[in-house]
Enzyme design. Structure first.
Site, short mmCIF file in Angstrom:
data_model
loop_
_atom_site.label_atom_id
_atom_site.label_comp_id
_atom_site.label_asym_id
_atom_site.label_seq_id
_atom_site.Cartn_x
_atom_site.Cartn_y
_atom_site.Cartn_z
N ARG A 47 0.83 -1.20 0.00
CA ARG A 47 0.00 0.00 0.00
C ARG A 47 0.88 1.26 0.00
O ARG A 47 1.84 1.33 0.74
CB ARG A 47 -0.93 -0.01 1.22
CG ARG A 47 -2.03 -1.04 1.08
CD ARG A 47 -2.80 -1.24 2.35
NE ARG A 47 -1.99 -1.93 3.36
CZ ARG A 47 -2.47 -2.42 4.49
NH1 ARG A 47 -3.74 -2.29 4.79
NH2 ARG A 47 -1.68 -3.04 5.35
N GLN A 85 -6.13 -12.10 2.13
CA GLN A 85 -5.87 -12.48 0.74
C GLN A 85 -7.10 -12.46 -0.17
O GLN A 85 -7.02 -11.92 -1.28
CB GLN A 85 -5.20 -13.86 0.67
CG GLN A 85 -3.74 -13.83 1.11
CD GLN A 85 -3.07 -15.18 0.96
OE1 GLN A 85 -3.61 -16.09 0.32
NE2 GLN A 85 -1.89 -15.33 1.53
N HIS A 107 1.16 -20.64 1.63
CA HIS A 107 0.30 -21.50 2.46
C HIS A 107 -0.96 -21.75 1.62
O HIS A 107 -1.38 -20.89 0.86
CB HIS A 107 -0.02 -20.75 3.76
CG HIS A 107 -0.95 -21.48 4.70
ND1 HIS A 107 -0.93 -22.85 4.86
CD2 HIS A 107 -1.89 -21.01 5.55
CE1 HIS A 107 -1.85 -23.18 5.77
NE2 HIS A 107 -2.45 -22.09 6.19
N GLY A 133 10.11 -15.96 8.63
CA GLY A 133 10.87 -15.14 7.69
C GLY A 133 12.25 -14.75 8.18
O GLY A 133 13.23 -14.85 7.43
N GLU A 230 12.91 -23.67 30.06
CA GLU A 230 13.64 -24.88 29.67
C GLU A 230 12.99 -25.65 28.52
O GLU A 230 13.58 -26.57 27.98
CB GLU A 230 13.84 -25.79 30.89
CG GLU A 230 14.78 -25.13 31.88
CD GLU A 230 15.29 -26.09 32.97
OE1 GLU A 230 15.15 -27.30 32.78
OE2 GLU A 230 15.82 -25.57 33.97
P1 NAD Z 1 2.55 -10.83 7.78
O1 NAD Z 1 1.36 -10.60 8.63
O2 NAD Z 1 3.88 -10.87 8.45
O3 NAD Z 1 2.71 -9.73 6.63
C1 NAD Z 1 1.67 -9.22 5.94
C2 NAD Z 1 2.06 -8.13 4.97
O4 NAD Z 1 0.86 -7.80 4.27
C3 NAD Z 1 2.52 -6.82 5.63
O5 NAD Z 1 3.43 -6.19 4.78
C4 NAD Z 1 1.24 -6.00 5.69
O6 NAD Z 1 1.50 -4.64 5.68
C5 NAD Z 1 0.55 -6.42 4.41
N1 NAD Z 1 -0.92 -6.27 4.48
C6 NAD Z 1 -1.72 -6.62 5.52
N2 NAD Z 1 -3.00 -6.33 5.23
C7 NAD Z 1 -2.99 -5.80 3.98
C8 NAD Z 1 -4.02 -5.31 3.12
N3 NAD Z 1 -5.31 -5.29 3.51
N4 NAD Z 1 -3.66 -4.84 1.91
C9 NAD Z 1 -2.38 -4.85 1.52
N5 NAD Z 1 -1.37 -5.30 2.29
C10 NAD Z 1 -1.68 -5.76 3.50
O7 NAD Z 1 2.27 -12.17 6.95
P2 NAD Z 1 3.18 -13.47 6.88
O8 NAD Z 1 3.25 -14.12 8.24
O9 NAD Z 1 4.44 -13.16 6.16
O10 NAD Z 1 2.26 -14.44 6.00
C11 NAD Z 1 2.20 -14.34 4.59
C12 NAD Z 1 1.89 -15.72 4.02
O11 NAD Z 1 2.98 -16.60 4.33
C13 NAD Z 1 0.65 -16.36 4.61
O12 NAD Z 1 0.01 -17.10 3.61
C14 NAD Z 1 1.21 -17.30 5.66
O13 NAD Z 1 0.37 -18.39 5.97
C15 NAD Z 1 2.48 -17.76 4.97
N6 NAD Z 1 3.53 -18.30 5.84
C16 NAD Z 1 3.95 -17.59 6.94
C17 NAD Z 1 4.97 -18.08 7.73
C18 NAD Z 1 5.46 -17.29 8.92
O14 NAD Z 1 6.32 -17.81 9.62
N7 NAD Z 1 5.03 -16.07 9.19
C19 NAD Z 1 5.58 -19.31 7.42
C20 NAD Z 1 5.15 -19.99 6.26
C21 NAD Z 1 4.13 -19.47 5.49
#
Ligand code: NAD
Ligand code: MG
Length: 341
Positions: A47, A85, A107, A133, A230
């Site tokens: 955004r 999403q 995911h 991440g 622990e």
């Molecule tokens: P996050 O919550 O960390 O990041 C979300 C991003 O999307 C941010 O940049 C936020 O500003 C943006 N965002 C949020 N709402 C928005 C909107 N309405 N419009 C536009 N942008 C918007 O998300 P994440 O944890 O990185 O997860 C992303 C995907 O990765 C998901 O499908 C999740 O299941 C998958 N995933 C996450 C992890 C993890 O460890 N976090 C691991 C594996 C897979």
């Protein structure tokens, strides 16, 4: 399961192509930075003038609003929170998606539960790294990668799997190993793991153990160390060498006590609950409940977060952890944005 390595993947699939990373949170940031370092042409879609916009710019990446990023892209990566999403896809992605592009997920939630139904002219793939991440980024900068899962849901170009493998390579994951699965299997097993064992089961186990000691009159600080602090030491051992290594490292007393008592703590009733939890994931009951909560403004989730913060375990823990804080080694750990619920 087949495991893919470096030789099975080729970054050339991205020659002359643009990869749009939508979202710059935990996954978006780590993946965009690693892809960029791997020579992939990346644009971050976020955004305008939001926090993520600023972060991505400061990290030296190309930034665009989501519709602009999607219009240019040959691969569109949906790295937004699962619950947002569907609407972002409908409004900003679908109308701008190029014919023959690849739509990518980390995911399988939105696709498996048909909250997103992609057009028939695009590839639909997944590359799900097995780690948060920040860890992905750290391990990549150390010259390796976290393992990942790839899945193909729709293959229009005949190249869908190669693109998924290429993305895994761009993250360093093919150095470790990449497994292949399906969207449904990834979604169901991932949700089951986090609900019953990792996030749900574990916090409840710790909470009950802490309560038991404190109610019996033991100091909360001691209870914190014994049941929470622990946990990490034990989990690290199990992660490294399975139960076998852990039982070998702990004392014989711990081994005998643990093996003779554990089934009184986690019982057949707990197992029955797990079976039921898995059913509710597979038949869509959990999905429906979670969507309703999201559409209701996450009021119940916020209430539960508030309750959780008040737990004595959490209050005591905050103080104790201050004693252990070490300054992050410069340049190794980066400041990561907090998750947004
Ligand atoms: P996050 O919550 O960390 O990041 C979300 C991003 O999307 C941010 O940049 C936020 O500003 C943006 N965002 C949020 N709402 C928005 C909107 N309405 N419009 C536009 N942008 C918007 O998300 P994440 O944890 O990185 O997860 C992303 C995907 O990765 C998901 O499908 C999740 O299941 C998958 N995933 C996450 C992890 C993890 O460890 N976090 C691991 C594996 C897979
Ligand atoms: Mg998972």
């Amino acid at each position: 399961m087949k495991i893919y390595h470096d030789k099975d993947a080729d970054l050339k699939v991205f020659d002359g192509k643009i990869v749009a990373v939508l979202g710059y949170g935990s996954q978006g940031r780590a993946q965009a930075l690693c892809f960029h370092d791997s020579g992939i042409d990346v644009v971050v879609g976020v955004r305008k003038n939001g926090k993520s916009w600023k972060n991505a710019k400061e990290d030296g990446l190309k930034v665009a609003e989501i519709p602009d990023a999607v219009r240019q892209a040959d691969v569109v990566m949906m790295l937004l929170p699962d619950e947002v999403q569907p609407e972002v896809y409908k409004e900003l992605v679908e109308p701008n998606l190029k014919e023959g592009a690849a739509l990518e997920f980390a995911h399988g939630f939105a696709i498996t539960y048909k909250l997103i139904v992609p057009p028939s002219g695009v590839d639909v793939i997944m590359m799900a790294p097995k780690g948060p991440g920040d860890m992905e980024r750290i391990i990549f900068t150390e010259g390796f990668g976290v393992p990942a899962l790839i899945c193909v849901y729709q293959d229009v170009t005949g190249n869908a799997k190669n693109i998924a493998l290429g993305l895994a390579k761009g993250l360093g994951s093919t150095r470790a190993g990449v497994f292949e699965s399906t969207f449904a299997n990834e979604t169901f097993t991932d949700l089951f793991g986090e609900q019953s064992v990792l996030c749900g089961g574990q916090t409840e186990l710790i909470k009950r153990g802490f309560e038991t000691l404190v109610e019996a009159g033991y100091p909360p600080e001691m209870a914190y160390f014994e049941v929470l602090h622990e946990t990490k030491l034990i989990v690290d051992l199990i992660n490294k060498g399975g139960f076998d290594l852990m039982w070998n490292v702990v004392s014989n007393t711990a081994e005998y006590g643990g093996m003779t008592r554990r089934e009184r703590v986690v019982t057949q009733q707990s197992k029955d609950a797990m079976v039921q939890i898995l059913k509710e994931i597979e038949d869509g009951t959990f999905k429906t409940q979670w969507r309703a909560e999201y559409e209701n403004g996450l009021t119940e989730l916020k209430r539960m977060e508030e309750e959780e913060r008040k737990l004595q375990l959490e209050v005591v823990g905050k103080e104790i952890r201050k004693l252990f804080e070490r300054k992050a080694r410069a340049g190794r750990l980066m400041a990561w944005p907090r998750r947004s619920t």
